[in-house]
Design an enzyme around this catalytic site. Structure first.
Site: not given
Length: 319
Positions: A126, A161, A211, A226, A234, A274, A282, A284
């Site tokens: 994050k 979050k 993504r 997504r 979400r 993201d 984000e 990852n």
């Protein structure tokens, strides 16, 4: 000497052939004739400043059932492997951090660790995104309830979050006037005892949380959008989102041009960004996924791209 790849994974029975990027990596390494060995966190140990692992050789088949076979269990130094892929899913807890120290000892003896242990410790998924402030939505990281209320008053519609979650867990959308605001803030901060992230809500989430995979500093040409399920905010597949692939946009290429350089400087060979709308939310790096979904729809072989990057890092002249 044959190329041997070790992979630190979650229990094999929790992996799904049609979904897990780790399985795509195993298959890609296997197609190159590389040996693949698997181990879990608890299989790692330090003996007189040298990191060892209890591992098994694995042979993988791309089929939903009976998809792997294990043999040749042994305990050996990790630095005798060509490379180790750290593919353990969060939670990113103290146990995870301690394992990065063990992996770092193997790295110091010449073993390639993907991704680099120091980067795994330093780059919270994050918080890392906030280093690229020009591409991030307005945000706060705090455990002070009043700071979160002030941020909500300013933006009227926000996302809260935890800093250590995954798969859409414990993510709240809060609008101004929501009667549950106080209890949501209490829950997400554990009554002011834990930090959380607040971000301005991005309405473009309705068009998908995208993504974007980066391999060796370069983007995969397709993103996986997504799209949240009806009534959801979400964009996580684990939360029921549906997925579709799209070509990269000019804005996404602009983001990668900046982020990709930093990733390579830090030894991050595989990452998942993201992006919602035009905003980076984000980065990852612990165990990015979505390889299988993109490969299925677009005929790509993203795991093989990663193996090519690893081969270059290992200076394998035949690759």
């Amino acid at each position: 000497m044959p190329t041997t790849i070790g992979i630190v994974i979650d229990p094999l029975e929790t992996l799904r052939v049609n979904k897990d990027s780790t399985i795509a990596m195993m298959l890609a390494a296997q197609r190159r004739g590389w040996q693949v060995r698997v181990m879990e966190l608890g299989d790692l140990m330090l003996r007189d400043a040298r990191t060892y692992g209890r591992s098994c050789r694995i042979e993988v088949r791309d089929q939903p059932q009976d998809w792997y076979r294990l043999d040749d269990e042994q305990i050996a130094p990790l630095d005798e492997l060509s490379a180790v892929l750290m593919r353990k899913d969060p939670p990113f807890d103290m146990e995870y951090i301690q394992v990065t120290y063990l992996l770092e000892r193997a790295e110091q003896r010449g073993c390639l660790i993907v991704n680099r242990p120091q980067a795994l410790r330093d780059a919270n998924e994050k918080l890392f995104a906030t280093e690229f402030v020009d591409y991030c939505p307005a945000h706060r990281v705090t455990r002070q309830p009043q700071e979160l209320r002030d941020f909500l008053d300013q933006h009227q519609d926000i996302i809260l979050k935890p800093l250590d979650g995954m798969g859409g867990q414990s993510i709240f959308r809060v609008r101004a006037g929501d009667p549950n605001t106080a209890v949501i803030i209490e829950t997400i901060t554990h009554h002011g005892q834990r930090f959380c992230m607040a971000q301005r809500f991005i309405p473009e989430i309705a068009d998908g949380d995208k993504r974007l995979l980066i391999v060796g500093g370069e983007p995969v040409e397709y993103v996986l959008a997504r799209i949240p399920a009806p009534g959801e905010s979400r964009g996580n597949l684990a939360a029921g989102a549906r997925a579709e692939t799209r070509l990269l946009t000019a804005r996404e290429r602009e983001i990668v041009a900046t982020v990709g350089k930093v990733l390579m400087q830090r030894g991050i060979l595989f990452a998942g960004l993201d992006i919602i709308g035009d905003w980076l939310t984000e980065i990852n790096i612990t165990s990015p996924t979505c390889i299988r979904e993109i490969d299925r729809e677009r005929g790509t072989d993203i795991a093989d791209q990663l193996m090519s990057v690893i081969a270059r890092q290992l200076h394998l002249t035949s690759e």
